[in-house]
Design a protein around this motif. Sequence first.
Motif, mmCIF file in Angstrom:
data_model
loop_
_atom_site.group_PDB
_atom_site.id
_atom_site.type_symbol
_atom_site.label_atom_id
_atom_site.label_comp_id
_atom_site.label_asym_id
_atom_site.label_seq_id
_atom_site.Cartn_x
_atom_site.Cartn_y
_atom_site.Cartn_z
ATOM 1 N N ILE A 42 41.820 37.888 81.398
ATOM 2 C CA ILE A 42 42.760 38.261 80.336
ATOM 3 C C ILE A 42 43.052 37.062 79.447
ATOM 4 C CG2 ILE A 42 45.122 39.020 79.853
ATOM 5 C CD1 ILE A 42 44.917 40.765 82.385
ATOM 6 N N ASP A 43 43.221 35.889 80.037
ATOM 7 C CA ASP A 43 43.464 34.681 79.242
ATOM 8 C C ASP A 43 42.290 34.377 78.318
ATOM 9 O OD1 ASP A 43 45.945 34.313 80.336
ATOM 10 O OD2 ASP A 43 45.322 32.775 81.778
ATOM 11 N N ASP A 44 41.068 34.538 78.810
ATOM 12 C CA ASP A 44 39.890 34.282 77.975
ATOM 13 C C ASP A 44 39.789 35.265 76.814
ATOM 14 O OD1 ASP A 44 39.110 32.085 79.380
ATOM 15 O OD2 ASP A 44 37.176 32.885 80.046
ATOM 16 N N LYS A 63 46.885 43.526 74.514
ATOM 17 C CA LYS A 63 46.973 44.894 75.058
ATOM 18 C C LYS A 63 46.707 44.885 76.559
ATOM 19 C CE LYS A 63 45.197 48.535 72.841
ATOM 20 N NZ LYS A 63 44.247 49.560 72.321
ATOM 21 N N TRP A 64 45.686 44.164 76.976
ATOM 22 C CA TRP A 64 45.355 44.105 78.402
ATOM 23 C C TRP A 64 46.493 43.454 79.190
ATOM 24 C CZ3 TRP A 64 39.540 42.601 79.417
ATOM 25 C CH2 TRP A 64 38.707 43.506 78.738
ATOM 26 N N GLN A 65 47.091 42.430 78.621
ATOM 27 C CA GLN A 65 48.186 41.755 79.316
ATOM 28 C C GLN A 65 49.378 42.680 79.519
ATOM 29 O OE1 GLN A 65 50.265 38.435 77.323
ATOM 30 N NE2 GLN A 65 50.048 37.303 79.233
ATOM 31 N N PHE A 66 49.713 43.447 78.476
ATOM 32 C CA PHE A 66 50.823 44.397 78.599
ATOM 33 C C PHE A 66 50.577 45.352 79.769
ATOM 34 C CE2 PHE A 66 51.877 44.124 73.780
ATOM 35 C CZ PHE A 66 52.669 43.004 74.008
ATOM 36 N N ALA A 67 49.352 45.886 79.851
ATOM 37 C CA ALA A 67 49.036 46.827 80.928
ATOM 38 C C ALA A 67 49.037 46.145 82.291
ATOM 39 C CB ALA A 67 47.686 47.480 80.667
ATOM 40 N N SER A 68 48.553 44.901 82.340
ATOM 41 C CA SER A 68 48.481 44.201 83.625
ATOM 42 C C SER A 68 49.859 43.871 84.185
ATOM 43 C CB SER A 68 47.662 42.914 83.485
ATOM 44 O OG SER A 68 48.371 41.927 82.754
ATOM 45 N N LEU A 69 50.818 43.646 83.299
ATOM 46 C CA LEU A 69 52.171 43.287 83.739
ATOM 47 C C LEU A 69 52.980 44.483 84.224
ATOM 48 C CD1 LEU A 69 53.121 40.648 80.997
ATOM 49 C CD2 LEU A 69 52.504 40.210 83.381
ATOM 50 N N ILE A 108 34.282 44.800 83.576
ATOM 51 C CA ILE A 108 35.042 43.538 83.489
ATOM 52 C C ILE A 108 36.506 43.834 83.186
ATOM 53 C CG2 ILE A 108 35.327 41.405 82.170
ATOM 54 C CD1 ILE A 108 32.233 41.442 81.813
ATOM 55 N N ALA A 109 36.752 44.764 82.277
ATOM 56 C CA ALA A 109 38.130 45.160 81.962
ATOM 57 C C ALA A 109 38.817 45.739 83.198
ATOM 58 C CB ALA A 109 38.140 46.185 80.827
ATOM 59 N N ALA A 110 38.082 46.528 83.951
ATOM 60 C CA ALA A 110 38.647 47.131 85.169
ATOM 61 C C ALA A 110 39.021 46.058 86.185
ATOM 62 C CB ALA A 110 37.647 48.109 85.780
ATOM 63 N N TYR A 111 38.169 45.052 86.330
ATOM 64 C CA TYR A 111 38.475 43.957 87.257
ATOM 65 C C TYR A 111 39.713 43.194 86.785
ATOM 66 C CZ TYR A 111 37.936 39.571 89.845
ATOM 67 O OH TYR A 111 38.162 38.470 90.638
ATOM 68 N N ALA A 112 39.811 42.976 85.486
ATOM 69 C CA ALA A 112 40.958 42.249 84.941
ATOM 70 C C ALA A 112 42.271 42.985 85.194
ATOM 71 C CB ALA A 112 40.765 42.016 83.439
#
Length: 435
Positions: A42-44, A63-69, A108-112
């Motif tokens: 996510i950082d990359d 967007k990915w960070q919002f979902a991950s949190l 890769i998105a799924a792993y993140a």
Amino acid sequence: MKNIILRNIENPNSHRIEEYIKAGGYFAIEHALNEMTPRDIIDDIKKSGLRGRGGAGFLTGTKWQFASLDPKFPKYIVCNADEGEPGTFKDRVILERNPHQLIEGMVIAAYALQSVRGYIYVRAEYPHVEKRLNDAIKEAYEKGFLGNDIMSKHFRFNLTVHRGAGAYICGEETALINSLEGRRGEPRIKPPFPVNAGAWAKPTIVNNVETFANIPYIIETSPKAYSFLGTKDSPGTKLFCVSGAVNKPGVYELPFGTPLREIIYDCCGGIRGGRALKGVIPGGLSTSILTPNDIDCPMDFANLAKHGSMLGSGAIIVLDDTMCIVKIYERAMRFFEHESCGKCTPCREGTSWMRTILGRIEDGMADMEDLAMLEDVALNVVGKTFCPLGDGAAHVLLSAMKRYRGEFEYHVKYKKCEVTDPSQRWGQLAMGELD
């Protein structure tokens, strides 16, 4: 410049997994699973500056960070392959020729996000693409890049192709999610946003095909290498699909910031038949038209906004001097009216009124009061619709009326088109896409 999204595209068997692996494919997954944490990925993606390629241009990493949190599980990964914007055919090239690059990006998105389930929502009018995707997914399962123990790393992710509902509105992410759940394809009110309450009320990221296709390159090289391409505001490359009155229509992968003039005259060989350029729709039918004076504009999010338009899907529709602006927007409004889901009154009634008035103008039955009414109706739609469909329809019409006012007035005054050669009128543009 080396292609990122269309790499290996010249290989006639590029859709096969053996050829994709031979060209370096699935290396990014191996690197991600062996050497990176979900947070690293996510950082990359955030550092790369990758922006969504579906039209809105939202920062993908954010967007990915919002979902991950969000603490809720499961989380869903959804690919928007419902390519319904008139003039757009860029995603089809990826789906047909590089399906494994899309799959790799989604894994890769799924792993993140530690997601175990993903969907590719593919346009109903792409049955051949649906088959190719299913074949590619089967190959990925057989090779261990999908399934319950990906690359023996105790990471599981299962991917399914879902045929779309055949509706333009399902390109909007919340309408797509409704359709995916088996509901009527209508947009939802936001907030809550899909990153917190998407499919089945769980955190969901919805990204465009082209967005996911960028992910493997960023992971296998570096965010810095990716951000060197394009512009500071819009890093990377973009697929521009060019149609209309050009000598060489097609899909071109170019760095963000490439001037529109260069795309039309250098990449596409100029205007067909040596005719004069009349206007350009730069990002699909729902983006505002540009005049010939605007074509030195760099093609990126910020510069197109300065010119009163948007990058949209990157679908460039080129118009020459045989084409009638009034007819183009009468046809366009017919499309928007037909594709309105009918949920909100301004869009449902407004697109119908705009189409009706434009029809009167085109048929030589209008007067100046109709022009004023057309503008008034459009202004009463802008900013008052549930989703961008009606708003976009009104915006593009207002832009056309402002930039080609004389042509609208000529239609009303003389009850005919300003184009001097009726036998050529409208003939150069393949507008079947607008029906």
